[in-house]
Design an enzyme around this catalytic site. Sequence first.
Site, PDB file in Angstrom:
ATOM      1  N   LYS A 119       0.932  -1.295  -0.221  1.00  0.00           N
ATOM      2  CA  LYS A 119       0.216   0.267   0.270  1.00  0.00           C
ATOM      3  C   LYS A 119       0.847   1.230  -0.164  1.00  0.00           C
ATOM      4  O   LYS A 119       1.907   1.228   0.471  1.00  0.00           O
ATOM      5  CB  LYS A 119      -0.378   0.050   1.156  1.00  0.00           C
ATOM      6  CG  LYS A 119      -2.234   0.894   0.736  1.00  0.00           C
ATOM      7  CD  LYS A 119      -2.968  -0.323   0.184  1.00  0.00           C
ATOM      8  CE  LYS A 119      -4.324   0.681   0.478  1.00  0.00           C
ATOM      9  NZ  LYS A 119      -5.690   0.021  -0.516  1.00  0.00           N
TER      10      LYS A 119
HETATM   11  P1  NAD Z   1     -12.983   7.189  -3.285  1.00  0.00           P
HETATM   12  O1  NAD Z   1     -12.447   7.872  -3.185  1.00  0.00           O
HETATM   13  O2  NAD Z   1     -13.820   6.449  -4.367  1.00  0.00           O
HETATM   14  O3  NAD Z   1     -14.653   6.676  -2.455  1.00  0.00           O
HETATM   15  C1  NAD Z   1     -14.917   7.367  -0.778  1.00  0.00           C
HETATM   16  C2  NAD Z   1     -15.952   7.813  -0.458  1.00  0.00           C
HETATM   17  O4  NAD Z   1     -15.912   7.599   0.662  1.00  0.00           O
HETATM   18  C3  NAD Z   1     -16.378   8.770  -0.537  1.00  0.00           C
HETATM   19  O5  NAD Z   1     -17.439   9.256  -1.013  1.00  0.00           O
HETATM   20  C4  NAD Z   1     -15.588  10.076   0.175  1.00  0.00           C
HETATM   21  O6  NAD Z   1     -16.317  11.605  -0.078  1.00  0.00           O
HETATM   22  C5  NAD Z   1     -16.351   8.623   1.502  1.00  0.00           C
HETATM   23  N1  NAD Z   1     -15.874   9.539   2.750  1.00  0.00           N
HETATM   24  C6  NAD Z   1     -15.056   9.763   2.773  1.00  0.00           C
HETATM   25  N2  NAD Z   1     -15.045   9.925   4.269  1.00  0.00           N
HETATM   26  C7  NAD Z   1     -16.174   9.473   4.704  1.00  0.00           C
HETATM   27  C8  NAD Z   1     -17.303   9.336   5.816  1.00  0.00           C
HETATM   28  N3  NAD Z   1     -16.071   9.684   7.006  1.00  0.00           N
HETATM   29  N4  NAD Z   1     -17.962   8.983   6.019  1.00  0.00           N
HETATM   30  C9  NAD Z   1     -19.113   8.979   4.689  1.00  0.00           C
HETATM   31  N5  NAD Z   1     -18.208   8.991   3.340  1.00  0.00           N
HETATM   32  C10 NAD Z   1     -17.135   8.627   3.512  1.00  0.00           C
HETATM   33  O7  NAD Z   1     -12.570   5.511  -2.571  1.00  0.00           O
HETATM   34  P2  NAD Z   1     -13.095   3.602  -3.056  1.00  0.00           P
HETATM   35  O8  NAD Z   1     -12.331   3.567  -3.756  1.00  0.00           O
HETATM   36  O9  NAD Z   1     -14.391   3.447  -3.051  1.00  0.00           O
HETATM   37  O10 NAD Z   1     -12.194   2.750  -1.401  1.00  0.00           O
HETATM   38  C11 NAD Z   1     -13.353   3.213   0.010  1.00  0.00           C
HETATM   39  C12 NAD Z   1     -12.623   2.083   0.305  1.00  0.00           C
HETATM   40  O11 NAD Z   1     -13.095   0.804   0.473  1.00  0.00           O
HETATM   41  C13 NAD Z   1     -11.446   2.421   1.306  1.00  0.00           C
HETATM   42  O12 NAD Z   1     -11.551   2.053   2.872  1.00  0.00           O
HETATM   43  C14 NAD Z   1     -10.151   1.774   0.730  1.00  0.00           C
HETATM   44  O13 NAD Z   1      -9.736   1.192   0.834  1.00  0.00           O
HETATM   45  C15 NAD Z   1     -11.698   0.228   0.106  1.00  0.00           C
HETATM   46  N6  NAD Z   1     -10.959  -0.078  -1.339  1.00  0.00           N
HETATM   47  C16 NAD Z   1     -11.196   0.037  -2.404  1.00  0.00           C
HETATM   48  C17 NAD Z   1     -10.963  -0.546  -3.715  1.00  0.00           C
HETATM   49  C18 NAD Z   1     -10.397  -0.481  -5.169  1.00  0.00           C
HETATM   50  O14 NAD Z   1     -10.739  -0.589  -5.888  1.00  0.00           O
HETATM   51  N7  NAD Z   1     -11.068   1.085  -4.815  1.00  0.00           N
HETATM   52  C19 NAD Z   1     -10.535  -2.381  -2.783  1.00  0.00           C
HETATM   53  C20 NAD Z   1     -10.781  -2.439  -2.340  1.00  0.00           C
HETATM   54  C21 NAD Z   1     -10.566  -1.691  -1.178  1.00  0.00           C
END
Ligand code: NAD
Length: 414
Positions: free
Chosen positions: A104
């Site tokens: 990461k």
């Molecule tokens: P992203 O940036 O596309 O979306 C994150 C969302 O969460 C945004 O809408 C943001 O406004 C919101 N957010 C931030 N703080 C918040 C809070 N306190 N309360 C409510 N909403 C909040 O990110 P993503 O890629 O969707 O990732 C989200 C999670 O999923 C992370 O933990 C990431 O590590 C995990 N993840 C992502 C992927 C991927 O393929 N993108 C894969 C596995 C895990």
Amino acid sequence: MKFSLVKMVQEQVEKAAECIGVPEHIREILKCPMRILKVSFPVRMDDGSVVCFNGMRCQYNNVLGPTKGGVRYFPEVSEDEVIALASWMTWKCALVDLPYGGAKGGVICDPTKLSEGELERLTRRFTTEIMPILGPHSDIPAPDVFTTSKTMAWMMDTYSMFKGYPEPAIVTGKPEVMGGSLGRKQATGRGVAITTRELYKKRGKSLKDVTIAVQGFGNVGTYAALFLEQMGAKIVAVSDAFCALIDHKGLPVDELMEFVEKHTNLKEYKKLKHSDRDDVLYQDVDILIPAALENQIRKDNVGEIKAKVISEGANGPTTPEADKVLEGKGVTVIPDILANAGGVIVSHLEWVQALSGLYWEEEEINQRLEKRLVRAFEKVWKKAREKSVSLRSAAYIVAIERIADVYQYRGLFP
Ligand code: NAD
């Protein structure tokens, strides 16, 4: 004292390792990150000033293969967070049988306050700084919170310029036009939906009219909501970093996705009353999908959670203390390393396509994703029954068994 994510993941791993009697020396290895590179680098801002940013890349363990994991741009990025996330990637890849270790990276910054040009210069310089440890056969980044396919395009281009030849296999999550896999954008949310559906299947139920709240309406949250709605569920609450939208008659997921695509957040959406962003967690729903950040369901707020199933789209959204409370209340948690593994599964397919130069149709990608994820779900389900443990402990056991087996074969160098 600040809550440590590393401690949290170590507890989860220790619990599983003890349950299956992993040899002491392997447990010692699994406790420590293999490599962390910390960098500070200057970026010229649009107004001509120069700002120094701090970033890092952690490669937690590579016994199964090259390390894989996202890069996050966020003000609260810390060494503790990056190590924990790299560690989760290690167990996730092992659990779904990928030939990858976990990594990461992150840069401490507020990307919402940076212009496109500033983001590009920051990305190119960060890539250059961590380049000594990157490579299509050593460490392959992907998008994460506040990084996108555009970020990956800049990383790929920077790496390729230094090498002198195009290297599409250096990152995944690229734009489709430059070799990004079809289905990658939707993959993590699709995986959340598939694992949730599998749980309901095991209980002899369908998702028809099941009510769902989604915390975090970004990449993972939007597609999880969309696919679950297509499976018959009703999305009644969503939130982002600014607010929550709640309607127990059902929210217009398509319309909200289009809105977020255009406006980047839900703040300006005026057709519904805005609620406090954390209200989304406490709705009386069947399923809660935390899909924002880690450390959202904690000892201090777990008592207010009413959902009977939690499907972890985010990494590490539930603390071990909260986990115990949920287990005691009979809430089923589909753990992050299983529920959100769809993303890395399709990232692996993107990498294979880039290395081979042979590109697949989206149908092929989705079938492969579904097959791998359902197989992992089955393994976890069976292990949970066999050992009488939670799905989380079972997922760690399956992952750690695989890694421990490989250590037994490879032995220790020198
Ligand atoms: P992203 O940036 O596309 O979306 C994150 C969302 O969460 C945004 O809408 C943001 O406004 C919101 N957010 C931030 N703080 C918040 C809070 N306190 N309360 C409510 N909403 C909040 O990110 P993503 O890629 O969707 O990732 C989200 C999670 O999923 C992370 O933990 C990431 O590590 C995990 N993840 C992502 C992927 C991927 O393929 N993108 C894969 C596995 C895990």
